[in-house]
Each structure stands twice: as structure tokens, then as C-alpha cells.
Design a protein around this motif. Structure first.
Motif, mmCIF file in Angstrom:
data_model
loop_
_atom_site.group_PDB
_atom_site.id
_atom_site.type_symbol
_atom_site.label_atom_id
_atom_site.label_comp_id
_atom_site.label_asym_id
_atom_site.label_seq_id
_atom_site.Cartn_x
_atom_site.Cartn_y
_atom_site.Cartn_z
ATOM 1 N N PRO A 117 24.731 14.235 14.970
ATOM 2 C CA PRO A 117 23.295 14.456 15.161
ATOM 3 C C PRO A 117 22.520 13.143 15.219
ATOM 4 C CG PRO A 117 23.856 14.755 12.865
ATOM 5 C CD PRO A 117 25.145 14.434 13.575
ATOM 6 N N HIS A 118 21.505 13.086 16.077
ATOM 7 C CA HIS A 118 20.593 11.954 16.166
ATOM 8 C C HIS A 118 19.174 12.501 16.026
ATOM 9 C CE1 HIS A 118 23.579 9.065 18.002
ATOM 10 N NE2 HIS A 118 24.171 10.225 18.255
ATOM 11 N N LEU A 119 18.389 11.918 15.109
ATOM 12 C CA LEU A 119 17.025 12.376 14.925
ATOM 13 C C LEU A 119 16.157 11.926 16.093
ATOM 14 C CD1 LEU A 119 14.965 13.769 13.053
ATOM 15 C CD2 LEU A 119 14.498 11.513 12.061
ATOM 16 N N GLY A 120 15.463 12.874 16.724
ATOM 17 C CA GLY A 120 14.503 12.575 17.773
ATOM 18 C C GLY A 120 13.096 12.914 17.301
ATOM 19 N N GLN A 121 12.114 12.108 17.709
ATOM 20 C CA GLN A 121 10.740 12.365 17.288
ATOM 21 C C GLN A 121 9.765 12.069 18.417
ATOM 22 O OE1 GLN A 121 10.346 9.989 13.595
ATOM 23 N NE2 GLN A 121 10.198 11.931 12.510
ATOM 24 N N ILE A 122 8.665 12.822 18.427
ATOM 25 C CA ILE A 122 7.537 12.555 19.305
ATOM 26 C C ILE A 122 6.357 12.269 18.395
ATOM 27 C CG2 ILE A 122 6.070 13.434 21.146
ATOM 28 C CD1 ILE A 122 8.365 15.350 21.845
ATOM 29 N N ILE A 123 5.808 11.061 18.486
ATOM 30 C CA ILE A 123 4.726 10.668 17.588
ATOM 31 C C ILE A 123 3.505 10.237 18.398
ATOM 32 C CG2 ILE A 123 6.402 9.932 15.849
ATOM 33 C CD1 ILE A 123 5.705 7.048 16.524
ATOM 34 N N LEU A 124 2.348 10.331 17.765
ATOM 35 C CA LEU A 124 1.105 9.874 18.357
ATOM 36 C C LEU A 124 0.703 8.552 17.712
ATOM 37 C CD1 LEU A 124 -0.822 13.263 18.338
ATOM 38 C CD2 LEU A 124 0.326 12.205 20.289
ATOM 39 N N LYS A 125 0.311 7.589 18.533
ATOM 40 C CA LYS A 125 -0.130 6.291 18.035
ATOM 41 C C LYS A 125 -1.651 6.248 18.069
ATOM 42 C CE LYS A 125 0.382 1.307 18.735
ATOM 43 N NZ LYS A 125 0.980 0.252 19.597
ATOM 44 N N ASP A 126 -2.252 6.191 16.887
ATOM 45 C CA ASP A 126 -3.701 6.240 16.769
ATOM 46 C C ASP A 126 -4.332 4.938 17.237
ATOM 47 O OD1 ASP A 126 -6.079 7.379 16.182
ATOM 48 O OD2 ASP A 126 -5.919 7.181 14.012
ATOM 49 N N LYS A 127 -5.414 5.039 18.005
ATOM 50 C CA LYS A 127 -6.133 3.851 18.435
ATOM 51 C C LYS A 127 -6.921 3.284 17.259
ATOM 52 C CE LYS A 127 -9.037 2.160 22.206
ATOM 53 N NZ LYS A 127 -9.746 2.529 23.449
ATOM 54 N N PRO A 128 -6.848 1.956 17.040
ATOM 55 C CA PRO A 128 -7.504 1.372 15.865
ATOM 56 C C PRO A 128 -9.022 1.303 16.019
ATOM 57 C CG PRO A 128 -6.530 -0.355 17.189
ATOM 58 C CD PRO A 128 -6.132 0.950 17.826
ATOM 59 N N ASN A 129 -9.681 2.485 15.927
ATOM 60 C CA ASN A 129 -11.137 2.485 15.940
ATOM 61 C C ASN A 129 -11.643 3.356 14.793
ATOM 62 O OD1 ASN A 129 -10.677 5.113 16.816
ATOM 63 N ND2 ASN A 129 -11.166 4.664 18.943
ATOM 64 N N ALA A 130 -12.905 3.195 14.441
ATOM 65 C CA ALA A 130 -13.488 3.907 13.296
ATOM 66 C C ALA A 130 -12.599 3.723 12.067
ATOM 67 C CB ALA A 130 -13.681 5.386 13.638
ATOM 68 N N ASP A 131 -12.185 2.473 11.845
ATOM 69 C CA ASP A 131 -11.260 2.155 10.766
ATOM 70 C C ASP A 131 -11.987 1.674 9.509
ATOM 71 O OD1 ASP A 131 -8.768 2.805 11.612
ATOM 72 O OD2 ASP A 131 -8.233 0.820 12.354
ATOM 73 N N ILE A 132 -11.391 1.962 8.357
ATOM 74 C CA ILE A 132 -11.777 1.310 7.113
ATOM 75 C C ILE A 132 -10.743 0.221 6.861
ATOM 76 C CG2 ILE A 132 -11.919 1.571 4.608
ATOM 77 C CD1 ILE A 132 -13.317 4.196 5.045
ATOM 78 N N ILE A 133 -11.179 -1.019 6.907
ATOM 79 C CA ILE A 133 -10.286 -2.172 6.808
ATOM 80 C C ILE A 133 -10.024 -2.548 5.356
ATOM 81 C CG2 ILE A 133 -9.998 -4.595 7.471
ATOM 82 C CD1 ILE A 133 -11.916 -3.970 9.839
ATOM 83 N N ASN A 134 -11.059 -2.422 4.536
ATOM 84 C CA ASN A 134 -10.904 -2.772 3.123
ATOM 85 C C ASN A 134 -11.838 -1.899 2.284
ATOM 86 O OD1 ASN A 134 -9.933 -4.135 0.877
ATOM 87 N ND2 ASN A 134 -11.466 -5.754 1.008
ATOM 88 N N PHE A 135 -11.357 -1.530 1.104
ATOM 89 C CA PHE A 135 -12.127 -0.702 0.177
ATOM 90 C C PHE A 135 -11.988 -1.368 -1.185
ATOM 91 C CE2 PHE A 135 -13.007 2.876 -2.603
ATOM 92 C CZ PHE A 135 -13.929 3.648 -1.917
ATOM 93 N N ARG A 136 -12.939 -2.264 -1.506
ATOM 94 C CA ARG A 136 -12.852 -3.044 -2.739
ATOM 95 C C ARG A 136 -13.705 -2.405 -3.821
ATOM 96 N NH1 ARG A 136 -15.062 -7.194 -5.716
ATOM 97 N NH2 ARG A 136 -16.954 -7.291 -4.429
ATOM 98 N N ILE A 137 -13.044 -1.950 -4.889
ATOM 99 C CA ILE A 137 -13.752 -1.276 -5.964
ATOM 100 C C ILE A 137 -14.478 -2.303 -6.839
ATOM 101 C CG2 ILE A 137 -13.454 0.111 -8.062
ATOM 102 C CD1 ILE A 137 -11.259 1.617 -6.665
ATOM 103 N N THR A 138 -15.759 -2.086 -7.039
ATOM 104 C CA THR A 138 -16.567 -2.969 -7.885
ATOM 105 C C THR A 138 -16.839 -2.347 -9.255
ATOM 106 O OG1 THR A 138 -18.601 -2.047 -6.912
ATOM 107 C CG2 THR A 138 -17.668 -4.037 -5.893
ATOM 108 N N GLU A 139 -16.723 -1.047 -9.359
ATOM 109 C CA GLU A 139 -16.897 -0.347 -10.636
ATOM 110 C C GLU A 139 -15.978 0.868 -10.669
ATOM 111 O OE1 GLU A 139 -20.318 2.304 -12.736
ATOM 112 O OE2 GLU A 139 -20.999 0.390 -11.895
#
Length: 459
Positions: A117-139
């Protein structure tokens, strides 16, 4: 370090111990893929579809909010592909696929002429838009960590929250992003009132596409109550590998259930526990004999690798990202040894025979805190790796001769750290549990059962 790979031994027996027919190929490949129709409103980049190692990647340009997505496709396989089968018991339709979201792939097995057996996959590659790049907790200012993956922002506290006593938890953060907030302003704080509470941030990209980000407070290792499983009701039931893709998550995994079940959910309290059970796989019809197969569960992931069938440990990847130094882990557990302690003894080139042996079976749970100094993704199969240091270890052995272990108890496993690495911080944690301590040596007892629930990391 001992290795417990359970039913992987079945894969080894089926696919490498038998004499191969020389004219039959081991290869099975996806050679072409094209989309003929799809859900309206969603924009896919059909010109940049790629195929690599039996993974079809389709770029998604717009329409994340409009899922589910159904596509119709023409998919062609190599002449050495005998057939394609489902990864579970659901019917496989290779002409039409429905994606519930952008993160969950379509998975199936390609079977070669020789039966591999060989695993086959179909995946979607998300376009890098409307992204959260960093979430720095201050409190709060300390004792809290953040991970960002897919559309989830996961917040972990070093000290687990007792929600029965805590009325609410407030998080404040500085957010770096692309796109604009849908409501026009950044959220000032997030107030959580339970472990199931979920907050959301909606961003709108320049092209109008929207992306919803979930903000959650999660345990240091997700799904450690073992309540969430996938492929329920099928022979390939598996612990939910979240957060991550099918078969490669950042939480719990098992080497069982690809062919024969060895790790399954059982009811406990108001949810489920994970039950690992040792069995005997009868391969007498193939001239191999009977193999002891232990049940296992571990932090990491399992990945079928045809080239590694002669070395099953290479399919088991131990360790998930983890950046703190706990003093111990606690777990609810019970253990009962099988009646007859046996070993699969080699009696020929590729043949095994069951023989009774002295003693009583034992279960085992162990933990390692790891520091990975390499540049690539960690690949740890239990043996030493250049650039990998084991900072701390702990274990507990369940002696099957002690009948008191058959009842539920809470166990704490202290972690002893190596003083020579006192200035290093962990990058990964590996926790492994097995129903037969010597399963890697084909030693165990049919029916030996280790059941676990409620794993907690203590600081």
C-alpha cells in the motif's frame, strides 16, 4: 530505549517476510490529476496543481468562507497500480471529492501489483492572506505560551486551570496580522469562562476573502482526556491527531489500527479512555507463524513508509513540540496482565512459533524531555540522533502480578533531569505507553490491557 510498535510487525510480516514474485512491481503512483468541475464561488489555481510522492496539492486562491468544497476530477495512476482503496470502511469515489475545510486532506491507499500500500492524498494549499503572524500575550505576563497553526491560536498555561474554581480567565495580546479586522477594530481582550470557550477573530484580505481565527485555551498536550477519535465505527479507528492533519498531528498517535485494532476508546467517566491491548496475530497461512503485538499510544505520529517495512521503527515518530520543564506527569491508569505469558520465537528464516515463558506481563509508561538542535524537523524513532539531547526522563512499570493495578488509580511519574543539560530548554516531549513492556522482543501475553485517561503535565 525500547521500542513498542505493535501491529507494525504485521506490516513487516505481510510485505517483507514473504517471498516476492519478481515480475510484480512494488510501485503505485498518481501520474496525473485535473479538475473538471467544482463548487461555484471558490477559486482554485488549477494551473499550479502539483504531484509529489503521491500527494496532489491544489492552491486555494479565494473562497475559504464558502466551504464545503466539492470537486470533480480525472485522476490517473501508474500501470503498476492494481487498485485504490479507502483508508476506512466508507466507499471510495475517485471522481468526486468533498472537502469540509481547507485543512483536512482526502486520503486513500494505492495498492501496487505486489500488494504494497502507498498512501495517496489530495490537499489544499491555503493562500497566505488574512493571516495572524504573531499573537504576543501581554497579560498575564508569564506562565503562558502560544502556538499558531492553521486557523487556531492555542494558548497553554504552565499550570493547568481548575475551571471548577476559576470563574474566568482574561487574556490580552498584541496581534500582528495581514488584512483588516471585519469589525474595524482590534479586540482589546479575550475573556474565557470554561475550557470549551472559544473566541474568534475575523480578518478580511485585500481580495475580500475572509478568514476566521479561533482563540482557545488548551491543555499543554491536547486531547489528553482521550475523548476525541477519528474513523469511529471502522477497523481503522484512531486517536484524533489534532492539532494537525490526518496521520501527522501534534498530539497523540498509535502504531496500531492500520491493519488490526490494538488501541481503542472505552467509556470512562463522562467520556472515553484509551485502551491498549496485546494480541496475537496469526500469519501461519503466510508461513510466518504467530506474532505477539502490543498496544501502544504516544505523542508524535505514525507514517506508513514502504521503504521502511524491513525496519518498522522508522514509521513511528516520537515527540511533539514542547518548550517547558515539567516536574512530573500524572495519569489515571489501570493494568491487567493476560493469563499466558509467551514469546514469538524465531524457528526459521522468517518463521515464528509461540512458546510459553516464565514470568508475568508488564505494562509501561515513560516520558522524555528532548532538546533538538538541528535545523530540520525532528525525526526521532527512539534511538540516538545527532543534535538531539535527552534532558530528562521518567517511567512507571505496571507489574501484572499485582492484581491491585486492575482498579483505576492516579499515578504521578517524576521527571529526573540530567544536570549537565541544566542550561538547555526542551523543544519536544515524548510520552509512550504500551500494554506489553517487552513487545519489541515479541514477548507478552494475549489480553494484557493498559487503560489510560486524563494525562496532566505538572509544573
Amino acid at each position: 530505549m525500547r521500542k513498542y510498535y505493535g501491529i507494525l510487525l504485521l506490516a513487516l510480516g505481510l510485505f517483507s517476510s514473504c517471498e516476492k514474485v519478481s515480475k510484480l512491481s512494488d510501485d503505485a503512483e498518481i501520474v496525473s490529476f485535473s479538475i473538471t468541475d467544482q463548487t461555484e464561488g471558490i477559486i482554485l489555481n488549477k494551473d499550479d496543481i502539483t504531484i509529489s510522492n503521491n500527494i496532489v496539492t491544489i492552491p486555494l486562491d479565494y473562497g475559504r468562507k464558502l466551504f464545503p468544497l466539492t470537486i470533480k476530477a480525472n485522476i490517473k495512476f501508474s500501470s503498476t497500480t492494481d487498485k485504490a482503496i479507502s483508508v476506512d470502511e466508507n466507499p471510495l469515489n475517485l471522481k468526486e471529492f468533498t472537502f469540509k475545510d481547507v485543512y483536512t486532506p482526502q486520503s486513500f491507499y494505492l495498492i501496487s501489483e505486489s500488494g504494497i500500500p502507498h498512501l495517496g492524498q489530495i490537499i489544499l494549499k491555503d493562500k497566505p492572506n488574512a493571516d495572524i503572524i504573531n499573537f504576543r500575550i501581554t497579560e498575564p505576563s508569564e506562565g503562558v505560551n502560544v502556538s499558531i497553526r492553521n486557523n487556531n491560536i492555542r494558548i497553554t498555561f504552565e499550570k493547568e486551570i481548575d475551571w471548577a474554581e476559576t470563574k474566568s480567565v482574561t487574556i490580552k495580546a498584541e496581534i500582528a496580522k495581514t488584512g483588516e479586522y471585519k469589525d474595524g477594530s482590534a479586540p482589546s481582550s479575550f475573556v474565557f469562562k470554561s475550557s470549551n470557550d472559544k473566541k474568534q477573530i475575523t480578518l478580511i484580505a485585500d481580495n475580500g476573502d475572509e478568514r476566521v481565527w479561533n482563540v482557545l485555551i488548551v491543555p499543554s498536550i491536547e486531547n489528553s482526556k482521550f475523548d476525541d477519535w477519528i474513523n469511529v465505527g471502522t477497523k481503522t479507528i484512531n486517536i484524533d491527531p489534532r492539532p494537525g492533519k490526518l496521520g501527522e498531528g501534534l498530539g497523540w498517535a498509535t502504531a496500531n489500527n492500520s491493519f488490526v485494532q490494538g488501541t481503542t476508546p472505552v467509556e470512562n467517566q463522562d467520556g472515553f479512555a484509551a485502551q491498549m491491548q496485546t494480541g496475537i496475530q496469526d500469519l501461519s497461512g503466510l508461513g510466518i507463524g504467530e506474532l505477539i503485538t502490543a498496544g501502544t499510544i504516544f505523542t508524535g505520529y505514525f507514517k506508513m513508509n514502504i521503504s521502511a517495512l524491513s525496519n518498522p521503527p522508522l514509521m513511528t515518530y516520537f515527540g511533539i513540540p514542547f518548550i517547558m520543564r515539567p516536574e512530573s506527569i500524572s495519569v489515571d491508569a489501570k493494568y491487567e496482565a493476560g493469563v499466558k505469558f509467551q514469546r514469538s520465537e524465531k524457528v526459521g528464516l522468517n518463521s515464528y512459533k509461540l512458546k510459553d515463558t516464565t514470568g508475568v506481563d508488564q505494562g509501561r509508561i515513560w516520558v522524555e524531555l528532548l532538546c533538538w538542535e538541528g535545523n530540520e524537523k525532528l525525526e526521532y524513532h527512539g534511538d540516538p540522533v545527532d543534535g538531539l539531547k535527552v534532558l530528562g526522563k521518567g517511567e512507571i512499570i505496571f507489574d501484572g502480578a499485582n492484581t491491585a493495578l486492575r482498579n483505576w488509580n492516579n499515578y504521578t511519574i517524576p521527571i529526573k533531569y540530567d544536570s549537565k543539560y541544566k542550561d538547555l530548554e526542551p523543544t519536544h516531549i515524548s510520552i509512550v505507553m504500551t500494554s506489553s513492556r517487552q513487545g519489541d522482543l515479541f514477548i507478552g501475553a494475549k489480553g494484557s490491557t493498559l487503560t489510560v485517561d486524563n494525562v496532566v503535565v505538572n509544573f
